[in-house]
Design a protein around this motif. Structure first.
Motif, PDB file in Angstrom:
ATOM      1  N   VAL A 189       0.838  -1.236  -0.137  1.00  0.00           N
ATOM      2  CA  VAL A 189       0.010  -0.129  -0.166  1.00  0.00           C
ATOM      3  C   VAL A 189       0.745   1.133  -0.098  1.00  0.00           C
ATOM      4  N   GLY A 190       0.606   2.244  -0.905  1.00  0.00           N
ATOM      5  CA  GLY A 190       1.468   3.544  -0.916  1.00  0.00           C
ATOM      6  C   GLY A 190       2.576   3.218  -1.636  1.00  0.00           C
ATOM      7  N   ARG A 191       2.791   2.203  -2.692  1.00  0.00           N
ATOM      8  CA  ARG A 191       3.921   1.854  -3.347  1.00  0.00           C
ATOM      9  C   ARG A 191       4.252   3.025  -4.294  1.00  0.00           C
ATOM     10  N   ALA A 192       3.333   3.791  -4.843  1.00  0.00           N
ATOM     11  CA  ALA A 192       3.567   4.685  -6.002  1.00  0.00           C
ATOM     12  C   ALA A 192       4.249   5.916  -5.371  1.00  0.00           C
ATOM     13  N   GLU A 193       3.769   6.471  -4.146  1.00  0.00           N
ATOM     14  CA  GLU A 193       4.413   7.435  -3.435  1.00  0.00           C
ATOM     15  C   GLU A 193       5.747   7.033  -2.766  1.00  0.00           C
ATOM     16  N   ALA A 194       5.872   5.854  -2.313  1.00  0.00           N
ATOM     17  CA  ALA A 194       6.941   5.237  -1.638  1.00  0.00           C
ATOM     18  C   ALA A 194       8.091   5.373  -2.659  1.00  0.00           C
ATOM     19  N   THR A 195       7.787   4.938  -4.003  1.00  0.00           N
ATOM     20  CA  THR A 195       8.673   4.839  -5.151  1.00  0.00           C
ATOM     21  C   THR A 195       9.353   6.100  -5.500  1.00  0.00           C
ATOM     22  N   ASP A 196       8.206   7.035  -5.583  1.00  0.00           N
ATOM     23  CA  ASP A 196       8.805   8.435  -5.913  1.00  0.00           C
ATOM     24  C   ASP A 196       9.734   8.975  -4.816  1.00  0.00           C
ATOM     25  N   ALA A 197       9.379   8.638  -3.621  1.00  0.00           N
ATOM     26  CA  ALA A 197      10.240   9.073  -2.453  1.00  0.00           C
ATOM     27  C   ALA A 197      11.675   8.471  -2.638  1.00  0.00           C
ATOM     28  N   TRP A 198      11.596   6.954  -3.002  1.00  0.00           N
ATOM     29  CA  TRP A 198      13.074   6.194  -2.977  1.00  0.00           C
ATOM     30  C   TRP A 198      13.786   7.098  -4.315  1.00  0.00           C
ATOM     31  N   ARG A 199      13.201   7.249  -5.314  1.00  0.00           N
ATOM     32  CA  ARG A 199      13.691   7.636  -6.432  1.00  0.00           C
ATOM     33  C   ARG A 199      14.248   9.076  -6.305  1.00  0.00           C
ATOM     34  N   ALA A 200      13.586  10.163  -5.409  1.00  0.00           N
ATOM     35  CA  ALA A 200      13.975  11.096  -4.892  1.00  0.00           C
ATOM     36  C   ALA A 200      15.492  11.375  -4.055  1.00  0.00           C
ATOM     37  N   GLN A 201      15.229  10.435  -3.214  1.00  0.00           N
ATOM     38  CA  GLN A 201      16.580  10.079  -2.457  1.00  0.00           C
ATOM     39  C   GLN A 201      17.925   9.540  -3.238  1.00  0.00           C
ATOM     40  N   VAL A 202      17.552   8.796  -4.443  1.00  0.00           N
ATOM     41  CA  VAL A 202      18.605   8.102  -5.215  1.00  0.00           C
ATOM     42  C   VAL A 202      19.318   9.381  -5.871  1.00  0.00           C
ATOM     43  N   TYR A 203      18.103  10.199  -6.592  1.00  0.00           N
ATOM     44  CA  TYR A 203      18.573  11.304  -7.544  1.00  0.00           C
ATOM     45  C   TYR A 203      19.356  12.351  -6.797  1.00  0.00           C
ATOM     46  N   ALA A 204      18.792  12.614  -5.377  1.00  0.00           N
ATOM     47  CA  ALA A 204      19.378  13.789  -4.532  1.00  0.00           C
ATOM     48  C   ALA A 204      20.868  13.124  -4.147  1.00  0.00           C
ATOM     49  N   ALA A 205      21.082  11.779  -3.879  1.00  0.00           N
ATOM     50  CA  ALA A 205      22.407  11.584  -3.501  1.00  0.00           C
ATOM     51  C   ALA A 205      23.209  11.651  -4.501  1.00  0.00           C
ATOM     52  N   ILE A 206      22.959  11.365  -5.760  1.00  0.00           N
ATOM     53  CA  ILE A 206      23.657  11.425  -7.161  1.00  0.00           C
ATOM     54  C   ILE A 206      24.266  12.717  -7.385  1.00  0.00           C
ATOM     55  N   THR A 207      23.210  13.795  -7.015  1.00  0.00           N
ATOM     56  CA  THR A 207      23.407  15.271  -7.191  1.00  0.00           C
ATOM     57  C   THR A 207      24.356  15.740  -6.353  1.00  0.00           C
ATOM     58  N   GLY A 208      24.388  15.268  -5.137  1.00  0.00           N
ATOM     59  CA  GLY A 208      25.023  15.779  -4.060  1.00  0.00           C
ATOM     60  C   GLY A 208      26.701  15.469  -4.144  1.00  0.00           C
ATOM     61  N   ALA A 209      26.570  14.088  -4.653  1.00  0.00           N
ATOM     62  CA  ALA A 209      27.960  13.720  -4.966  1.00  0.00           C
ATOM     63  C   ALA A 209      28.497  13.986  -6.101  1.00  0.00           C
ATOM     64  N   TYR A 210      27.913  14.413  -7.223  1.00  0.00           N
ATOM     65  CA  TYR A 210      28.150  14.817  -8.718  1.00  0.00           C
ATOM     66  C   TYR A 210      27.502  15.900  -9.054  1.00  0.00           C
ATOM     67  N   PRO A 211      27.400  17.051  -8.558  1.00  0.00           N
ATOM     68  CA  PRO A 211      26.738  18.416  -8.719  1.00  0.00           C
ATOM     69  C   PRO A 211      26.472  18.551 -10.434  1.00  0.00           C
ATOM     70  N   THR A 212      27.395  18.272 -11.190  1.00  0.00           N
ATOM     71  CA  THR A 212      27.214  18.590 -12.563  1.00  0.00           C
ATOM     72  C   THR A 212      26.299  17.669 -13.343  1.00  0.00           C
ATOM     73  N   LEU A 213      25.782  16.550 -12.557  1.00  0.00           N
ATOM     74  CA  LEU A 213      24.761  15.628 -13.094  1.00  0.00           C
ATOM     75  C   LEU A 213      23.291  16.014 -12.716  1.00  0.00           C
ATOM     76  N   ALA A 214      23.310  17.079 -11.859  1.00  0.00           N
ATOM     77  CA  ALA A 214      22.066  17.646 -11.429  1.00  0.00           C
ATOM     78  C   ALA A 214      21.026  17.674 -12.367  1.00  0.00           C
ATOM     79  N   SER A 215      21.250  18.399 -13.543  1.00  0.00           N
ATOM     80  CA  SER A 215      20.305  18.454 -14.672  1.00  0.00           C
ATOM     81  C   SER A 215      19.690  17.223 -15.254  1.00  0.00           C
ATOM     82  N   GLU A 216      20.541  16.305 -15.290  1.00  0.00           N
ATOM     83  CA  GLU A 216      20.194  14.991 -16.064  1.00  0.00           C
ATOM     84  C   GLU A 216      19.378  14.104 -14.813  1.00  0.00           C
TER      85      GLU A 216
END
Length: 88
Positions: free
Chosen positions: A50-77
């Protein structure tokens, strides 16, 4: 690029160093998302819940935020890929 080429052997066009920067950034984010994180495991744990769609979006947001934090030049991608995968 060897990671992308290994998982996409059936494609006619393999990754090359002379690819445009947009393609290189896309491949880099995909590599970081899949090969260097628990991305697939995290998403797999949400299947059938239950709540999979919202949890999936939150999980993806965390992963992309971690990538952006470690590699700022990839923020746009990261932003582009997140928008493409948004549940809305």
């Amino acid at each position: 690029m060897s990671h992308r080429n290994a998982i996409r052997r059936d494609e006619q066009e393999l990754a090359r160093l002379d690819a445009d920067q947009e393609a290189l950034d896309g491949w880099a984010v995909n590599y970081l998302r899949h090969a260097l994180s628990l991305y697939e495991d995290g998403l797999g744990a949400l299947v059938g819940r239950v709540g999979r769609a919202e949890a999936t979006d939150a999980w993806r947001a965390q992963v992309y935020a971690a990538i952006t934090g470690a590699y700022p030049t990839l923020a746009s991608e990261c932003a582009k890929q997140r928008a493409r995968r948004a549940p809305w």
